[in-house]
Scaffold this active site. Structure first.
Site, short mmCIF file in Angstrom:
data_model
loop_
_atom_site.label_atom_id
_atom_site.label_comp_id
_atom_site.label_asym_id
_atom_site.label_seq_id
_atom_site.Cartn_x
_atom_site.Cartn_y
_atom_site.Cartn_z
N CYS A 29 -5.63 -6.87 -3.43
CA CYS A 29 -6.04 -6.53 -2.08
C CYS A 29 -7.12 -7.51 -1.64
O CYS A 29 -7.97 -7.89 -2.43
CB CYS A 29 -6.58 -5.10 -2.03
SG CYS A 29 -7.17 -4.59 -0.39
N HIS A 30 -7.09 -7.89 -0.35
CA HIS A 30 -8.05 -8.89 0.11
C HIS A 30 -9.33 -8.30 0.68
O HIS A 30 -10.18 -9.03 1.20
CB HIS A 30 -7.40 -9.82 1.14
CG HIS A 30 -7.00 -9.13 2.41
ND1 HIS A 30 -5.68 -8.95 2.76
CD2 HIS A 30 -7.72 -8.60 3.42
CE1 HIS A 30 -5.61 -8.32 3.92
NE2 HIS A 30 -6.84 -8.10 4.34
N HIS A 47 -9.54 0.29 -1.40
CA HIS A 47 -9.98 0.73 -0.09
C HIS A 47 -11.06 1.81 -0.18
O HIS A 47 -11.39 2.46 0.82
CB HIS A 47 -8.82 1.24 0.77
CG HIS A 47 -7.87 0.17 1.16
ND1 HIS A 47 -6.55 0.40 1.42
CD2 HIS A 47 -8.04 -1.17 1.33
CE1 HIS A 47 -5.95 -0.73 1.75
NE2 HIS A 47 -6.84 -1.71 1.68
N ASN A 51 0.84 -1.20 0.00
CA ASN A 51 0.00 0.00 0.00
C ASN A 51 0.88 1.24 0.00
O ASN A 51 2.05 1.17 0.36
CB ASN A 51 -0.90 0.00 1.25
CG ASN A 51 -2.06 -0.95 1.13
OD1 ASN A 51 -2.64 -1.10 0.06
ND2 ASN A 51 -2.42 -1.62 2.21
#
Length: 453
Positions: free
Chosen positions: A171-172, A201, A149
């Site tokens: 990304c999880h 995000h 990130n």
């Protein structure tokens, strides 16, 4: 010829062990050559020995080697997976978060968006660009997957500098849908057809339907979400539980309620008071909680669950300091299915990848890396166009200039562009002392920000 997979940052046991376990459980990747690379030789040697012992004990068909020589590691690579940080992660994160707040900027977390996200980007993007330069020179056809990130700013800058590189951000957070929606809707996850998108995000669920009936599921989600998330435990509950019981809680793969034995939260809408505002006012479900989503919104500071965010940070810091990672034959991340899909020409739909916008979200420019679903086949990763509602698109559009200026500040090594990036960021409403703050951050974060002149 065996598939060659290179893990960069493998000295981190959290990343190295987790990714090795993902790879080792794959029958499609059986016979692969795995090369571990890190700049820390001692940590790298520990990961290598653990991997070798694990393979020997189970007689698994993989080969593992390690080297601190990145160029040697990359020769002949088919896939490269990056997960790195620079310096003392939490000490620098504290500066990213607290120094802008001292200057009056109300940011809620400081990792991916806002001023904190900017300084994090300014530190981590240069070494990732150096890695990518080697990939472009040594194995230009390899597919590179990034887990570091701030994801969207990293990907945006990498694609600007190396437009021909096969570089995908992973990304999880998308996995939250699999944890919560089946329980909320009382149906197996396999019965749900879902699509989400936005920026990393900063994504929302856009489409939802039941596979068995073909009926829309979003009406049920909107109706049931308040009752479900309003009582779901959050990190304030989890932190209290760990302090009371003296043991760590792992919420990966299960809901917070499951992890705490079925209890409801002591705090209404724990971790999700901003999430609630987005659901009620924009009518779409965020795929992450307040700490991440709130980094991109000016008014988030007013409505976010600050206690939950602070307790999450405390829990996360303690968890990483105490947990002892192990290699498990268990799929936890999505990069292995993508590699399998490429090797087998699967043509399946992956839930979320971060790739350059090519009309996938029409309201955003092509230079930005967006988070969208994609079709995976032997030719690679093919993004899917989404119908982004105007209100959510408006929130996303506030990030356009910030991403543009972040990329240029890194590529040009420009202090002035860092100042401009802060002045166009909607999270910031300060002006006069921004140059002083930038100079302080450059001084405090030597040698990582010395290149900014």
């Amino acid at each position: 010829m065996a598939t060659k997979i290179v893990l960069i940052g493998a000295g981190s046991a959290q990343f190295g062990y987790g990714t090795l376990g993902d790879i080792f459980q794959s029958t499609t990747l059986a016979g692969s050559e795995i090369v571990l690379h890190d700049i820390n030789p001692r940590a790298l040697a520990a990961t290598e020995q653990t991997a070798r012992d694990f393979l020997a004990a189970r007689d698994l068909p993989f080969t593992v080697s390690a080297t601190v020589d990145r160029k040697a590691a990359l020769r002949g690579a088919d896939f490269v997976i990056i997960s790195i940080e620079v310096g003392d992660r939490f000490a620098l994160w504290d500066q990213d978060w607290q120094i802008p707040q001292q200057y009056g900027i109300q940011q809620v977390y400081g990792e991916n968006g806002g001023p904190g996200g900017l300084f994090h980007s300014l530190r981590i993007i240069p070494p990732i660009l150096e890695i990518c330069a080697d990939i472009a020179d040594i194995c230009p056809d390899a597919w590179t997957f990034n887990y570091s990130n701030p994801m969207s700013r990293i990907c945006t800058t990498v694609h600007r500098r190396f437009p021909g590189l096969n570089f995908v951000g992973m990304c999880h957070e998308i996995a939250s849908l699999e944890r919560y929606l089946p329980e909320m809707l009382d149906t197996p996850f396999s019965n749900l057809a879902l699509r989400a998108g936005g920026l990393n995000h900063f994504s929302v669920l856009l489409e939802a339907s039941y596979r068995d009936s073909g009926k829309d599921a979003y009406a049920d989600i909107r109706a049931r979400a308040p009752g479900y998330f309003g009582k779901l435990p959050g990190y304030s509950d989890i932190l209290e539980y760990t302090r009371t019981h003296g043991k760590l809680v792992d919420t990966e793969g299960s809901t917070e309620r499951d992890a705490l034995g079925g209890a409801d939260s002591a705090y209404p809408w724990a971790d999700r008071t901003l999430f609630r505002e987005i659901l009620e006012k924009f009518h779409h479900l965020p795929i992450t909680g307040d700490s991440h989503f709130g980094e991109y919104i000016r008014w988030a500071h007013e409505v976010s669950d600050h206690r939950g965010i602070l307790d999450f940070y405390t829990f996360y810091r303690n968890y990483l300091g105490q947990v002892e990672p192990v290699i498990e034959l268990k799929l936890k991340e999505r990069v292995v299915p993508i590699m399998e899909g490429m090797l087998t020409d699967a043509g399946y739909e992956e839930g979320a990848v971060n790739i350059p916008n090519q009309g996938f979200i029409r309201q955003l420019p092509e230079f930005m890396a967006v988070e969208v679903p994609a079709i995976i086949d032997r030719k690679g990763v093919h993004g899917i166009r989404l119908d982004m509602p105007a209100g959510v698109a408006g929130l996303l559009c506030n990030q356009v200039a910030v991403h543009d200026l972040t990329a240029e500040a890194v590529l040009q090594g420009s202090r002035d562009l860092v100042i401009q990036a802060l002045l166009v960021d909607s999270v910031n409403d300060k002006c006069r002392r921004i140059p002083e703050m930038v100079d302080l951050m450059i001084d405090r974060q030597r040698p990582y920000l010395d290149y900014l002149k």
